[in-house]
Scaffold this motif. Sequence first.
Motif, PDB file in Angstrom:
ATOM      1  N   VAL A 192      68.972   5.365  23.133  1.00  0.00           N
ATOM      2  CA  VAL A 192      68.375   6.411  23.946  1.00  0.00           C
ATOM      3  C   VAL A 192      67.659   7.386  23.021  1.00  0.00           C
ATOM      4  CG1 VAL A 192      68.779   8.208  25.656  1.00  0.00           C
ATOM      5  CG2 VAL A 192      70.257   6.194  25.602  1.00  0.00           C
ATOM      6  N   PRO A 193      66.338   7.285  22.933  1.00  0.00           N
ATOM      7  CA  PRO A 193      65.612   8.219  22.073  1.00  0.00           C
ATOM      8  C   PRO A 193      65.610   9.618  22.663  1.00  0.00           C
ATOM      9  CG  PRO A 193      64.098   6.824  23.260  1.00  0.00           C
ATOM     10  CD  PRO A 193      65.488   6.333  23.580  1.00  0.00           C
ATOM     11  N   ILE A 194      65.583  10.611  21.797  1.00  0.00           N
ATOM     12  CA  ILE A 194      65.592  11.998  22.233  1.00  0.00           C
ATOM     13  C   ILE A 194      64.224  12.606  21.942  1.00  0.00           C
ATOM     14  CG2 ILE A 194      66.639  14.264  21.880  1.00  0.00           C
ATOM     15  CD1 ILE A 194      69.189  12.773  21.045  1.00  0.00           C
ATOM     16  N   PHE A 195      63.540  13.077  22.977  1.00  0.00           N
ATOM     17  CA  PHE A 195      62.261  13.756  22.842  1.00  0.00           C
ATOM     18  C   PHE A 195      62.433  15.158  23.405  1.00  0.00           C
ATOM     19  CE2 PHE A 195      60.138  10.088  21.475  1.00  0.00           C
ATOM     20  CZ  PHE A 195      60.596   9.021  22.221  1.00  0.00           C
ATOM     21  N   ILE A 196      62.296  16.161  22.570  1.00  0.00           N
ATOM     22  CA  ILE A 196      62.585  17.531  22.968  1.00  0.00           C
ATOM     23  C   ILE A 196      61.628  18.041  24.036  1.00  0.00           C
ATOM     24  CG2 ILE A 196      62.657  19.924  22.122  1.00  0.00           C
ATOM     25  CD1 ILE A 196      63.695  18.781  19.490  1.00  0.00           C
ATOM     26  N   PHE A 197      60.344  17.727  23.940  1.00  0.00           N
ATOM     27  CA  PHE A 197      59.367  18.303  24.851  1.00  0.00           C
ATOM     28  C   PHE A 197      59.002  17.387  26.014  1.00  0.00           C
ATOM     29  CE2 PHE A 197      58.668  20.271  20.701  1.00  0.00           C
ATOM     30  CZ  PHE A 197      58.973  21.570  21.040  1.00  0.00           C
ATOM     31  N   SER A 198      59.604  16.267  26.102  1.00  0.00           N
ATOM     32  CA  SER A 198      59.268  15.310  27.150  1.00  0.00           C
ATOM     33  C   SER A 198      60.082  15.585  28.411  1.00  0.00           C
ATOM     34  CB  SER A 198      59.551  13.896  26.665  1.00  0.00           C
ATOM     35  OG  SER A 198      59.325  12.977  27.683  1.00  0.00           O
ATOM     36  N   GLN A 199      59.469  15.386  29.581  1.00  0.00           N
ATOM     37  CA  GLN A 199      60.176  15.560  30.839  1.00  0.00           C
ATOM     38  C   GLN A 199      60.787  14.251  31.312  1.00  0.00           C
ATOM     39  OE1 GLN A 199      59.284  18.118  33.681  1.00  0.00           O
ATOM     40  NE2 GLN A 199      58.559  19.665  32.288  1.00  0.00           N
ATOM     41  N   GLU A 200      60.298  13.140  30.812  1.00  0.00           N
ATOM     42  CA  GLU A 200      60.803  11.835  31.203  1.00  0.00           C
ATOM     43  C   GLU A 200      61.474  11.175  29.994  1.00  0.00           C
ATOM     44  OE1 GLU A 200      58.180   8.432  32.476  1.00  0.00           O
ATOM     45  OE2 GLU A 200      58.834   9.220  34.411  1.00  0.00           O
ATOM     46  N   LYS A 201      62.634  10.601  30.205  1.00  0.00           N
ATOM     47  CA  LYS A 201      63.382   9.944  29.140  1.00  0.00           C
ATOM     48  C   LYS A 201      63.393   8.441  29.356  1.00  0.00           C
ATOM     49  CE  LYS A 201      64.771  13.728  27.192  1.00  0.00           C
ATOM     50  NZ  LYS A 201      64.452  14.122  25.855  1.00  0.00           N
ATOM     51  N   GLU A 202      63.501   7.726  28.271  1.00  0.00           N
ATOM     52  CA  GLU A 202      63.556   6.267  28.322  1.00  0.00           C
ATOM     53  C   GLU A 202      64.931   5.805  27.855  1.00  0.00           C
ATOM     54  OE1 GLU A 202      61.210   3.550  25.569  1.00  0.00           O
ATOM     55  OE2 GLU A 202      60.015   3.597  27.405  1.00  0.00           O
ATOM     56  N   ILE A 203      65.537   4.956  28.642  1.00  0.00           N
ATOM     57  CA  ILE A 203      66.815   4.360  28.282  1.00  0.00           C
ATOM     58  C   ILE A 203      66.541   2.879  28.061  1.00  0.00           C
ATOM     59  CG2 ILE A 203      69.144   3.789  29.069  1.00  0.00           C
ATOM     60  CD1 ILE A 203      69.017   6.338  30.772  1.00  0.00           C
ATOM     61  N   LYS A 204      66.868   2.398  26.869  1.00  0.00           N
ATOM     62  CA  LYS A 204      66.634   0.988  26.572  1.00  0.00           C
ATOM     63  C   LYS A 204      67.808   0.438  25.788  1.00  0.00           C
ATOM     64  CE  LYS A 204      63.664   2.218  22.693  1.00  0.00           C
ATOM     65  NZ  LYS A 204      62.329   2.061  22.107  1.00  0.00           N
ATOM     66  N   GLY A 205      67.968  -0.865  25.867  1.00  0.00           N
ATOM     67  CA  GLY A 205      69.081  -1.475  25.171  1.00  0.00           C
ATOM     68  C   GLY A 205      69.038  -2.980  25.262  1.00  0.00           C
ATOM     69  N   THR A 206      70.040  -3.609  24.679  1.00  0.00           N
ATOM     70  CA  THR A 206      70.175  -5.062  24.677  1.00  0.00           C
ATOM     71  C   THR A 206      71.547  -5.417  25.230  1.00  0.00           C
ATOM     72  OG1 THR A 206      68.762  -5.185  22.740  1.00  0.00           O
ATOM     73  CG2 THR A 206      70.055  -7.137  23.259  1.00  0.00           C
ATOM     74  N   ILE A 207      71.581  -6.361  26.146  1.00  0.00           N
ATOM     75  CA  ILE A 207      72.832  -6.803  26.759  1.00  0.00           C
ATOM     76  C   ILE A 207      73.252  -8.101  26.103  1.00  0.00           C
ATOM     77  CG2 ILE A 207      73.941  -7.459  28.912  1.00  0.00           C
ATOM     78  CD1 ILE A 207      71.695  -5.811  30.304  1.00  0.00           C
ATOM     79  N   LYS A 208      74.507  -8.135  25.619  1.00  0.00           N
ATOM     80  CA  LYS A 208      75.026  -9.313  24.914  1.00  0.00           C
ATOM     81  C   LYS A 208      76.400  -9.695  25.437  1.00  0.00           C
ATOM     82  CE  LYS A 208      72.480  -8.352  20.709  1.00  0.00           C
ATOM     83  NZ  LYS A 208      72.541  -8.264  19.263  1.00  0.00           N
ATOM     84  N   ASP A 209      76.789 -10.952  25.209  1.00  0.00           N
ATOM     85  CA  ASP A 209      78.110 -11.422  25.624  1.00  0.00           C
ATOM     86  C   ASP A 209      79.119 -11.237  24.491  1.00  0.00           C
ATOM     87  OD1 ASP A 209      77.668 -13.497  23.813  1.00  0.00           O
ATOM     88  OD2 ASP A 209      77.404 -15.028  25.361  1.00  0.00           O
ATOM     89  N   ASP A 210      80.322 -11.781  24.665  1.00  0.00           N
ATOM     90  CA  ASP A 210      81.394 -11.655  23.670  1.00  0.00           C
ATOM     91  C   ASP A 210      81.007 -12.218  22.303  1.00  0.00           C
ATOM     92  OD1 ASP A 210      83.066 -10.547  25.568  1.00  0.00           O
ATOM     93  OD2 ASP A 210      83.992 -12.460  26.087  1.00  0.00           O
ATOM     94  N   PHE A 211      80.100 -13.183  22.289  1.00  0.00           N
ATOM     95  CA  PHE A 211      79.704 -13.852  21.049  1.00  0.00           C
ATOM     96  C   PHE A 211      78.382 -13.311  20.512  1.00  0.00           C
ATOM     97  CE2 PHE A 211      82.270 -16.800  23.564  1.00  0.00           C
ATOM     98  CZ  PHE A 211      83.334 -16.985  22.687  1.00  0.00           C
ATOM     99  N   GLN A 212      77.966 -12.161  21.019  1.00  0.00           N
ATOM    100  CA  GLN A 212      76.731 -11.487  20.611  1.00  0.00           C
ATOM    101  C   GLN A 212      75.463 -12.260  20.973  1.00  0.00           C
ATOM    102  OE1 GLN A 212      76.785  -8.229  19.425  1.00  0.00           O
ATOM    103  NE2 GLN A 212      78.879  -8.522  20.121  1.00  0.00           N
ATOM    104  N   ASN A 213      75.559 -13.156  21.962  1.00  0.00           N
ATOM    105  CA  ASN A 213      74.381 -13.859  22.466  1.00  0.00           C
ATOM    106  C   ASN A 213      73.722 -12.988  23.532  1.00  0.00           C
ATOM    107  OD1 ASN A 213      74.908 -16.284  20.992  1.00  0.00           O
ATOM    108  ND2 ASN A 213      76.508 -16.748  22.470  1.00  0.00           N
ATOM    109  N   PRO A 214      72.393 -12.896  23.534  1.00  0.00           N
ATOM    110  CA  PRO A 214      71.722 -12.077  24.550  1.00  0.00           C
ATOM    111  C   PRO A 214      71.909 -12.654  25.950  1.00  0.00           C
ATOM    112  CG  PRO A 214      70.117 -13.252  23.209  1.00  0.00           C
ATOM    113  CD  PRO A 214      71.459 -13.520  22.619  1.00  0.00           C
TER     114      PRO A 214
END
Length: 94
Positions: free
Chosen positions: A10-32
């Motif tokens: 989750v990047p932090i932008f001090i002056f931005s009104q809109e935030k972006e949430i991004k990430g990667t989903i993986k299983d127990d074995f770290q496979n996407p």
Amino acid sequence: MKFIYLILLVPIFIFSQEKEIKGTIKDDFQNPISLANVQLKEKNTQKTISFTQSNENGFFKLKTAENQFPLLLKITHISFETKEIEIENFELLN
């Protein structure tokens, strides 16, 4: 039992009104995990703010307003248990 793991950036932008949430989903074995449903909701009202699916690399990206806390990130996939993550502020989560 299969579990979903999430690496959330989750990047932090001090002056931005809109935030972006991004990430990667993986299983127990770290496979996407591709084609996982990712839903961002207001925690108190359960109102859906944004919705997407992870791509073939397990990556997803959502946008939200800066002041919509607390949030709930709900990740579902037919082959895995549902995972819900509470988001109180925009910090790096693992």
